[in-house]
Scaffold this motif. Structure first.
Motif, PDB file in Angstrom:
ATOM      1  N   VAL A   1       0.607  -1.406  -0.219  1.00  0.00           N
ATOM      2  CA  VAL A   1      -0.091   0.153  -0.023  1.00  0.00           C
ATOM      3  C   VAL A   1       1.278   1.129  -0.031  1.00  0.00           C
ATOM      4  O   VAL A   1       1.931   0.835   0.279  1.00  0.00           O
ATOM      5  N   TRP A   2       0.285   2.731  -0.743  1.00  0.00           N
ATOM      6  CA  TRP A   2       0.984   3.935  -0.524  1.00  0.00           C
ATOM      7  C   TRP A   2       0.269   4.285   0.841  1.00  0.00           C
ATOM      8  O   TRP A   2      -1.378   4.630   0.741  1.00  0.00           O
ATOM      9  N   ALA A   3       0.878   4.770   1.520  1.00  0.00           N
ATOM     10  CA  ALA A   3       0.650   6.661   2.606  1.00  0.00           C
ATOM     11  C   ALA A   3      -0.211   7.601   1.643  1.00  0.00           C
ATOM     12  O   ALA A   3       0.569   8.456   1.617  1.00  0.00           O
ATOM     13  N   THR A   4      -1.917   7.571   2.023  1.00  0.00           N
ATOM     14  CA  THR A   4      -2.161   8.588   1.278  1.00  0.00           C
ATOM     15  C   THR A   4      -2.931   9.732   2.039  1.00  0.00           C
ATOM     16  O   THR A   4      -3.064  10.730   1.931  1.00  0.00           O
ATOM     17  N   GLY A   5      -3.376   9.473   3.125  1.00  0.00           N
ATOM     18  CA  GLY A   5      -3.660  10.436   4.654  1.00  0.00           C
ATOM     19  C   GLY A   5      -4.457   9.293   6.063  1.00  0.00           C
ATOM     20  O   GLY A   5      -3.707   8.862   6.270  1.00  0.00           O
ATOM     21  N   THR A   6      -4.394  10.183   6.442  1.00  0.00           N
ATOM     22  CA  THR A   6      -4.617   9.840   7.543  1.00  0.00           C
ATOM     23  C   THR A   6      -6.542  10.385   8.671  1.00  0.00           C
ATOM     24  O   THR A   6      -6.829  10.960   7.976  1.00  0.00           O
ATOM     25  N   ASN A   7      -7.948   9.706   8.682  1.00  0.00           N
ATOM     26  CA  ASN A   7      -8.612   9.475   9.008  1.00  0.00           C
ATOM     27  C   ASN A   7      -9.010  10.880  10.168  1.00  0.00           C
ATOM     28  O   ASN A   7      -8.996  10.770  10.966  1.00  0.00           O
ATOM     29  N   THR A   8     -10.376  11.732   9.842  1.00  0.00           N
ATOM     30  CA  THR A   8     -10.103  12.909  10.629  1.00  0.00           C
ATOM     31  C   THR A   8     -11.674  13.308  10.972  1.00  0.00           C
ATOM     32  O   THR A   8     -12.106  13.055  12.385  1.00  0.00           O
TER      33      THR A   8
ATOM     34  N   ARG B   1     -21.545   2.988  18.270  1.00  0.00           N
ATOM     35  CA  ARG B   1     -20.759   3.867  17.352  1.00  0.00           C
ATOM     36  C   ARG B   1     -21.755   4.385  16.896  1.00  0.00           C
ATOM     37  O   ARG B   1     -22.601   3.755  16.526  1.00  0.00           O
ATOM     38  N   VAL B   2     -21.071   5.098  16.220  1.00  0.00           N
ATOM     39  CA  VAL B   2     -21.811   6.038  14.743  1.00  0.00           C
ATOM     40  C   VAL B   2     -20.554   5.889  13.052  1.00  0.00           C
ATOM     41  O   VAL B   2     -19.737   6.141  13.934  1.00  0.00           O
ATOM     42  N   CYS B   3     -20.974   5.520  12.436  1.00  0.00           N
ATOM     43  CA  CYS B   3     -20.256   5.340  11.409  1.00  0.00           C
ATOM     44  C   CYS B   3     -20.677   5.889   9.888  1.00  0.00           C
ATOM     45  O   CYS B   3     -21.921   6.129  10.582  1.00  0.00           O
ATOM     46  N   ALA B   4     -20.365   6.163   9.499  1.00  0.00           N
ATOM     47  CA  ALA B   4     -21.374   7.053   8.291  1.00  0.00           C
ATOM     48  C   ALA B   4     -20.078   6.881   6.937  1.00  0.00           C
ATOM     49  O   ALA B   4     -19.238   6.207   6.432  1.00  0.00           O
ATOM     50  N   TRP B   5     -20.930   6.907   5.608  1.00  0.00           N
ATOM     51  CA  TRP B   5     -20.623   6.788   3.963  1.00  0.00           C
ATOM     52  C   TRP B   5     -20.252   7.829   3.397  1.00  0.00           C
ATOM     53  O   TRP B   5     -18.396   8.143   2.911  1.00  0.00           O
ATOM     54  N   ARG B   6     -20.152   8.992   4.430  1.00  0.00           N
ATOM     55  CA  ARG B   6     -19.171   9.901   4.352  1.00  0.00           C
ATOM     56  C   ARG B   6     -18.111  10.277   5.274  1.00  0.00           C
ATOM     57  O   ARG B   6     -18.829  10.377   5.946  1.00  0.00           O
ATOM     58  N   MET B   7     -16.668  10.368   4.648  1.00  0.00           N
ATOM     59  CA  MET B   7     -15.428  10.875   5.562  1.00  0.00           C
ATOM     60  C   MET B   7     -14.352  12.051   4.981  1.00  0.00           C
ATOM     61  O   MET B   7     -14.862  12.193   3.754  1.00  0.00           O
ATOM     62  N   TYR B   8     -13.748  11.529   5.509  1.00  0.00           N
ATOM     63  CA  TYR B   8     -13.109  13.344   5.848  1.00  0.00           C
ATOM     64  C   TYR B   8     -11.132  12.699   5.840  1.00  0.00           C
ATOM     65  O   TYR B   8     -11.492  12.798   7.009  1.00  0.00           O
ATOM     66  N   TYR B   9     -10.556  13.106   5.605  1.00  0.00           N
ATOM     67  CA  TYR B   9      -9.361  12.598   6.470  1.00  0.00           C
ATOM     68  C   TYR B   9      -8.167  13.995   5.626  1.00  0.00           C
ATOM     69  O   TYR B   9      -7.881  13.669   4.598  1.00  0.00           O
TER      70      TYR B   9
END
Length: 426
Positions: free
Chosen positions: A374-381, A400-408
């Motif tokens: 894998v290539w590193a491309t980000g960290t979950n925010t 827990r709360v989860c979602a299909w739209r995310m930001y990293y």
């Protein structure tokens, strides 16, 4: 960012840039009550495996390897164009869409791009040059202007990849947004951003493992191993802990203190030895964990609009079929503040992308030539927990709360924020 578990206190942050009342996205830290539904084996995962093979391939490709080979060629050309554009103070570069399902790289430019730059790109991949109304530099200035005037009325803001104007996220809409920004504005309503082991890792620590904030009991995920001043450190999310807080794994083993922290990029460094691998897992159709393994990190790569990426949080496990929708965003995170250098992505299957407890975890691009790397491309925010909440998957599926739209956080922006010089290779 992903919202903390109800039992977790949220960190108070000093913002590097504009102080805004955070109304939007939810952070991803979790509380100590979470217990993995499917516990990972103790110690190191000695095996490796592919976590994309069981995921449906979009765009009519015969395999993920075929899609990823094209995406990698697109990203190589995109990086050359972006780097060249950044060297010119008057570049008309607006943005790039590198969606492999379209079979061609789309480059948006205000005015005429350098002919040699286009020729170089076309030697790598089919490339289409399209006109843009604004350059990326012009739109970044407009985004700063809008943030300064609209304040907490906006959740996210950044340039559209096609150079047509700004992409703005709000909870209830924003009248007069175009007049305030001075450029056309595409408004997304109902957008709210909230903060988002595996469970028994050992040194050198790997990405995608669970860690605990000993001051609050909050749970987060480790990101990629990086170098700071030649010393190995572990990347994670700044909203998970304050400076000098001791981090442990869920069994109580010490990882290290938070030695560096930047709220403006939502990144921190844990002062513990780290290695160049990340935890991943295969899943069934419902998202339940089937087997766990680890994968080699072979470098860092910026993700372009249209790219497909995977996340690997300790709580949700590995999640793929996630496509980048925008980059270079500043987001307004509930109970935290403004974070810049963010990428917006969405799970194309409208199932979980990330959730609480996945904060700081790796966002990765699978190597087309070898999908065990894998290539590193980000960290979950953060996640948008207002309109995109879905059932959680992985190791912890309840409370827990989860979602299909995310930001990293983009990997290069995040590393720069904490003075890291590069990712550790496996």
């Amino acid at each position: 960012m992903i919202r903390p578990h109800p039992t977790t206190r949220r960190p108070v942050a000093m913002l590097r840039r504009v102080a805004v009342a955070a109304i939007g996205l939810t952070l991803l830290a979790a509380g100590v009550t979470a217990t993995p539904a499917t516990a990972a084996p103790g110690g190191k995962a000695a095996t490796t495996g592919s976590f994309v093979d069981s995921t449906p391939v979009p765009g009519g490709f015969a395999s993920w390897s075929e899609l990823l080979r094209l995406q990698q060629r697109m990203n190589t050309a995109a990086a050359r164009i972006t780097n060249a554009a950044q060297r010119s103070a008057h570049s008309g570069f607006a943005g790039i869409v590198a969606d492999p399902t379209t079979r061609q790289l789309q480059v948006y430019w205000k005015g005429e791009p350098p002919a040699n730059l286009v020729a170089t790109a076309r030697a790598t991949v089919a490339t289409q040059v399209l006109p843009a109304a604004y350059s990326q530099r012009e739109l970044i200035v407009a985004a700063d202007r809008l943030r300064a005037t609209a304040g907490n009325k906006i959740t996210t803001v950044g340039p559209r990849a096609d150079g047509a104007g700004l992409l703005v996220g709000t909870q209830d809409g924003l009248l007069g947004a175009t007049a305030l920004a001075g450029v056309p504005v595409t408004v997304q309503t109902g957008v709210a951003a909230a903060p988002a082991t595996r469970w028994d890792d050992t040194a050198p620590w790997w990405g995608g493992a669970a860690w605990r904030n000993t001051a609050t009991g909050g749970g987060c995920s480790t990101g990629f191993g990086v170098f700071q001043g030649g010393v190995a450190r572990m990347l994670s999310a700044a909203h998970c802990a304050n400076l000098n807080v001791l981090a442990t794994d869920p069994t109580g083993q010490t990882i290290g203190i938070v030695g560096t922290r930047n709220a403006g990029t939502d990144t921190l460094l844990l002062a513990g030895s780290s290695g160049g691998r990340v935890f991943n897992n295969s899943t069934n159709a419902a998202g339940a964990v089937l087997s766990e393994f680890s994968n080699q990190v072979i470098g860092a790569s910026a993700s372009q609009v249209g790219n497909f990426v995977c996340t690997s949080g300790a709580y949700s496990g590995t999640r793929c079929s996630i496509q980048v929708k925008a980059r270079n965003l500043c987001i307004n995170v509930r109970d935290f503040g403004t974070v810049c250098g963010q990428v917006q992505a969405e799970n194309t299957t409208r199932t979980n992308a990330v959730g609480q407890g996945d904060s700081g975890g790796p966002v990765e691009i699978v190597n087309a030539a070898n999908n065990l790397q894998v290539w590193a491309t980000g960290t979950n925010t953060a996640i948008d927990d207002t309109n995109t909440s879905v059932p959680c998957t992985g190791y912890v599926t309840t409370n827990r709360v989860c979602a299909w739209r995310m930001y990293y956080e983009d990997i290069f922006s995040g590393m720069a924020g904490v003075g890291a010089s590069g990712v550790i290779l496996g």
